[in-house]
Design a protein around this motif. Structure first.
Motif, PDB file in Angstrom:
ATOM      1  N   ALA A   1       0.837  -1.193   0.000  1.00 56.53           N
ATOM      2  CA  ALA A   1       0.000   0.000   0.000  1.00 56.53           C
ATOM      3  C   ALA A   1       0.877   1.251   0.000  1.00 56.53           C
ATOM      4  O   ALA A   1       2.077   1.192   0.273  1.00 56.53           O
ATOM      5  CB  ALA A   1      -0.916  -0.012   1.214  1.00 56.53           C
ATOM      6  N   GLY A   2       0.287   2.385  -0.278  1.00 55.18           N
ATOM      7  CA  GLY A   2       1.014   3.638  -0.404  1.00 55.18           C
ATOM      8  C   GLY A   2       1.788   4.041   0.836  1.00 55.18           C
ATOM      9  O   GLY A   2       2.928   4.486   0.752  1.00 55.18           O
ATOM     10  N   LYS A   3       1.198   3.904   2.030  1.00 62.56           N
ATOM     11  CA  LYS A   3       1.889   4.293   3.258  1.00 62.56           C
ATOM     12  C   LYS A   3       3.084   3.381   3.519  1.00 62.56           C
ATOM     13  O   LYS A   3       4.125   3.836   3.982  1.00 62.56           O
ATOM     14  CB  LYS A   3       0.948   4.233   4.460  1.00 62.56           C
ATOM     15  N   MET A   4       2.944   2.092   3.217  1.00 63.84           N
ATOM     16  CA  MET A   4       4.073   1.179   3.411  1.00 63.84           C
ATOM     17  C   MET A   4       5.206   1.530   2.456  1.00 63.84           C
ATOM     18  O   MET A   4       6.383   1.464   2.813  1.00 63.84           O
ATOM     19  CB  MET A   4       3.634  -0.267   3.208  1.00 63.84           C
ATOM     20  N   ARG A   5       4.860   1.907   1.254  1.00 59.89           N
ATOM     21  CA  ARG A   5       5.882   2.293   0.281  1.00 59.89           C
ATOM     22  C   ARG A   5       6.500   3.631   0.659  1.00 59.89           C
ATOM     23  O   ARG A   5       7.710   3.830   0.569  1.00 59.89           O
ATOM     24  CB  ARG A   5       5.253   2.366  -1.110  1.00 59.89           C
ATOM     25  N   LYS A   6       5.690   4.566   1.123  1.00 64.25           N
ATOM     26  CA  LYS A   6       6.166   5.895   1.496  1.00 64.25           C
ATOM     27  C   LYS A   6       7.177   5.831   2.641  1.00 64.25           C
ATOM     28  O   LYS A   6       8.210   6.494   2.604  1.00 64.25           O
ATOM     29  CB  LYS A   6       4.989   6.768   1.910  1.00 64.25           C
ATOM     30  N   PHE A   7       6.896   5.023   3.651  1.00 65.81           N
ATOM     31  CA  PHE A   7       7.774   4.929   4.802  1.00 65.81           C
ATOM     32  C   PHE A   7       8.781   3.783   4.683  1.00 65.81           C
ATOM     33  O   PHE A   7       9.455   3.444   5.648  1.00 65.81           O
ATOM     34  CB  PHE A   7       6.950   4.788   6.083  1.00 65.81           C
TER      35      PHE A   7
END
Length: 86
Positions: free
Chosen positions: A37-43
Motif C-alpha cells: 500500500a502507499g503508506k508502506m511504500r512511502k515509509f
C-alpha cells in the motif's frame, strides 16, 4: 456489498516477485498476488518471505490484493536509524 467494501484477510508472504509485488498465501489456503500500500511504500517498510501480513481485497477480483499491514515478529532485531561514520 457496496462498491467501496473491501475484505481484509490475514496471510503470509511466500514469494517476492519483481516490480514490488509479493506472492501471499492466505489463511484459507488461497494464493494471491499483492502489492504494498502507499503508506508502506512511502515509509519504506520492507517485507520478506515469512512475514505475516494483512491484505485488503475487493470482492470483484479475488486473485489480487494490497498489503496494508506487516505484523511485527518477536525478536526481529533492533532496527533503528543508521549513523553515518566519518
Amino acid at each position: 456489498m457496496a462498491k467501496e467494501d473491501v475484505m481484509t484477510l490475514d496471510g503470509q508472504i511466500d514469494e517476492i516477485l519483481p516490480d514490488g509485488r509479493f506472492g501471499v498465501m492466505l489463511e484459507n489456503e488461497h494464493r494471491i498476488i499483492a502489492y504494498t500500500a502507499g503508506k508502506m511504500r512511502k515509509f519504506r517498510i520492507r517485507s520478506i518471505v515469512g512475514d505475516r501480513v494483512k491484505v485488503e481485497m475487493t470482492p470483484y477480483d479475488l486473485t489480487k490484493g494490497r498489503i496494508v499491514f506487516r505484523e511485527k515478529v518477536a525478536g526481529g532485531g533492533g532496527g533503528g536509524a543508521f549513523k553515518k561514520r566519518r
